[in-house]
Motif scaffolding. Structure first.
Motif, PDB file in Angstrom:
ATOM      1  N   THR A  92     -18.539 -26.271 -17.832  1.00  0.00           N
ATOM      2  CA  THR A  92     -19.255 -27.265 -18.640  1.00  0.00           C
ATOM      3  C   THR A  92     -18.773 -27.264 -20.079  1.00  0.00           C
ATOM      4  N   GLN A  93     -18.484 -26.083 -20.604  1.00  0.00           N
ATOM      5  CA  GLN A  93     -18.055 -25.957 -21.991  1.00  0.00           C
ATOM      6  C   GLN A  93     -16.719 -26.666 -22.234  1.00  0.00           C
ATOM      7  N   ALA A  94     -15.890 -26.741 -21.217  1.00  0.00           N
ATOM      8  CA  ALA A  94     -14.564 -27.321 -21.380  1.00  0.00           C
ATOM      9  C   ALA A  94     -14.485 -28.776 -20.937  1.00  0.00           C
ATOM     10  N   ALA A  95     -15.444 -29.246 -20.152  1.00  0.00           N
ATOM     11  CA  ALA A  95     -15.330 -30.560 -19.509  1.00  0.00           C
ATOM     12  C   ALA A  95     -15.215 -31.693 -20.512  1.00  0.00           C
ATOM     13  N   ARG A 126     -13.261 -31.415 -10.111  1.00  0.00           N
ATOM     14  CA  ARG A 126     -13.123 -32.234 -11.322  1.00  0.00           C
ATOM     15  C   ARG A 126     -14.367 -33.048 -11.632  1.00  0.00           C
ATOM     16  N   HIS A 127     -15.320 -33.134 -10.693  1.00  0.00           N
ATOM     17  CA  HIS A 127     -16.358 -34.161 -10.776  1.00  0.00           C
ATOM     18  C   HIS A 127     -17.744 -33.633 -11.122  1.00  0.00           C
ATOM     19  N   GLY A 128     -17.841 -32.431 -11.674  1.00  0.00           N
ATOM     20  CA  GLY A 128     -19.159 -31.869 -11.930  1.00  0.00           C
ATOM     21  C   GLY A 128     -20.014 -32.723 -12.846  1.00  0.00           C
ATOM     22  N   VAL A 129     -19.462 -33.142 -13.982  1.00  0.00           N
ATOM     23  CA  VAL A 129     -20.245 -33.958 -14.918  1.00  0.00           C
ATOM     24  C   VAL A 129     -20.551 -35.314 -14.299  1.00  0.00           C
ATOM     25  N   LEU A 130     -19.553 -35.959 -13.733  1.00  0.00           N
ATOM     26  CA  LEU A 130     -19.750 -37.277 -13.136  1.00  0.00           C
ATOM     27  C   LEU A 130     -20.837 -37.258 -12.072  1.00  0.00           C
ATOM     28  N   LEU A 131     -20.862 -36.222 -11.234  1.00  0.00           N
ATOM     29  CA  LEU A 131     -21.778 -36.206 -10.087  1.00  0.00           C
ATOM     30  C   LEU A 131     -23.133 -35.571 -10.378  1.00  0.00           C
TER      31      LEU A 131
END
Length: 377
Positions: free
Chosen positions: A42-45, A338-343
């Protein structure tokens, strides 16, 4: 630690925080277990909410989730407005650039796939692209616009979610070592100090660490995919450097620049599976080299931060999401790559729907957490 809760969420990355908040706002008592939340991937996204430009070949099955989640974002963020923390949501759209002939062909072929799936992507002239983004360099030979792509600042979103959790939930700053599982039902989380957090429902959302939890009813085949990512400060004389997210294929290698409202640009991201958790010198060189092909003024920016984080990947690059048969009270939510924030909004909604006993929606079976067990393929 014997205080019982409705939902124990193991993992304080953006997915775990989103699930915790969704459960709280539906009226459940929640404890989130993480020794240092929002400091991993999360810190890098970069925070691109981009179903169109994030589409990859052979991952078309993810579109139903990614498009659904992007549509949920405005309401999800509005539910956090009372925290007073701006999550950095911007409807900036994306410009995708090609450098050589092979890049143009690849992006044109991808556009055919995108439009086949009703995604809004159109080729625009370079003159039009430079009209909206004057800093685009002379090396660009083709441009595509994805106007429905948006962005959020994951660090600010995580701060808002943590504030909401602190006000209306419970944060347990500890590491989970396992699950209490009797062969039929999971009844809570076992913490590293041996204490027990009882819960009616337990959600495993701690990324790569999920695979190491004792008491798991199935194998979670996660692997670390490392990414180098840079944050660059734009000098006052060059602001605003960009008004859109700018992505590109530079002789076959993908690169992106995401402008933030605070005058910084996020430049990313490499993908490597070399086991090296440190920032790669070669990766930094590659990012700056390729970004300069898209936007030459990148060379004039200040390097503010270089990070490397591992994202949790699975054998088919799709998440492990849902219930595990024979393990009542357990939901798995990891492997988002790659999709943690998006999802985050859709994963949160699906997980809370499941723990509330709602039926598994069509298509979610594809992401069963136990799908790699023998006989489940």
């Amino acid at each position: 630690m014997e205080k019982h809760v409705d939902v124990a969420v193991i993992g304080g990355g953006i997915i775990g925080l989103g699930i915790a908040w969704e459960a709280i706002r539906r009226g459940h008592s929640v404890a989130l277990v993480d020794p240092d939340p929002a400091t991993g991937a999360t810190q890098a996204a970069a925070g691109m909410i981009a179903p169109a430009s994030e589409l990859h070949y052979r991952e078309e099955h993810l579109l139903e989730l990614t498009v659904d989640s992007a549509c949920r974002y405005p309401e999800f963020l509005s539910s956090l407005a009372w925290t007073g923390i701006d999550p950095g949501y911007r409807k900036t759209g994306t410009l995708v650039l090609a450098i050589d002939g092979a890049d143009r062909t690849a992006l044109a072929d991808l556009r055919d796939v995108q439009t086949h799936h009703s995604l809004s992507v159109e080729q625009v002239s370079l003159r039009e692209a430079r009209r909206s983004e004057p800093m685009i360099g002379p090396a660009a030979t083709a441009a595509f616009s994805a106007p429905d792509d948006h962005q959020v600042d994951p660090r600010k979103l995580a701060a808002a979610l943590l504030a909401a959790l602190g006000e209306r939930g419970r944060l347990v700053r500890a590491r989970a070592s396992g699950l209490e599982y009797d062969g039929r039902r999971v009844t809570g989380a076992i913490l590293e100090d041996g204490s027990f957090l009882p819960a009616r429902h337990t959600v495993v959302a701690n990324g790569l660490a999920a695979a190491q939890l004792a008491g798991l009813p199935c194998r979670l085949p996660l692997r670390p995919i490392y990414g180098d990512i840079l944050r660059l400060r734009v000098p006052a004389a060059l602001q605003p450097l960009l008004s859109h997210t700018v992505r590109g294929l530079v002789r076959g290698t993908a690169v992106y620049l995401v402008p933030r409202a605070d005058g910084t640009v996020v430049l990313g991201a490499t993908m490597r599976e070399d086991g090296n958790s440190g920032v790669s010198a070669g990766g930094v060189y590659q990012l700056l080299r390729d970004a300069r092909q898209l936007v030459p003024a990148v060379a004039e920016l200040e390097l503010e931060e270089a990070l490397c984080r591992a994202r949790p990947g699975t054998p088919d690059n799709a998440p492990l999401l849902g219930v595990v048969p024979g393990a009542d009270g357990l939901i798995i939510a990891t492997g988002f790559f790659r999709h943690g924030v998006l999802l985050t909004p859709v994963a949160a909604a699906l997980c809370v729907d499941l723990l509330e006993g709602k039926p598994c929606p069509p298509g979610l079976e594809r992401y069963r957490p136990d799908r790699f067990e023998e006989g489940q393929a």
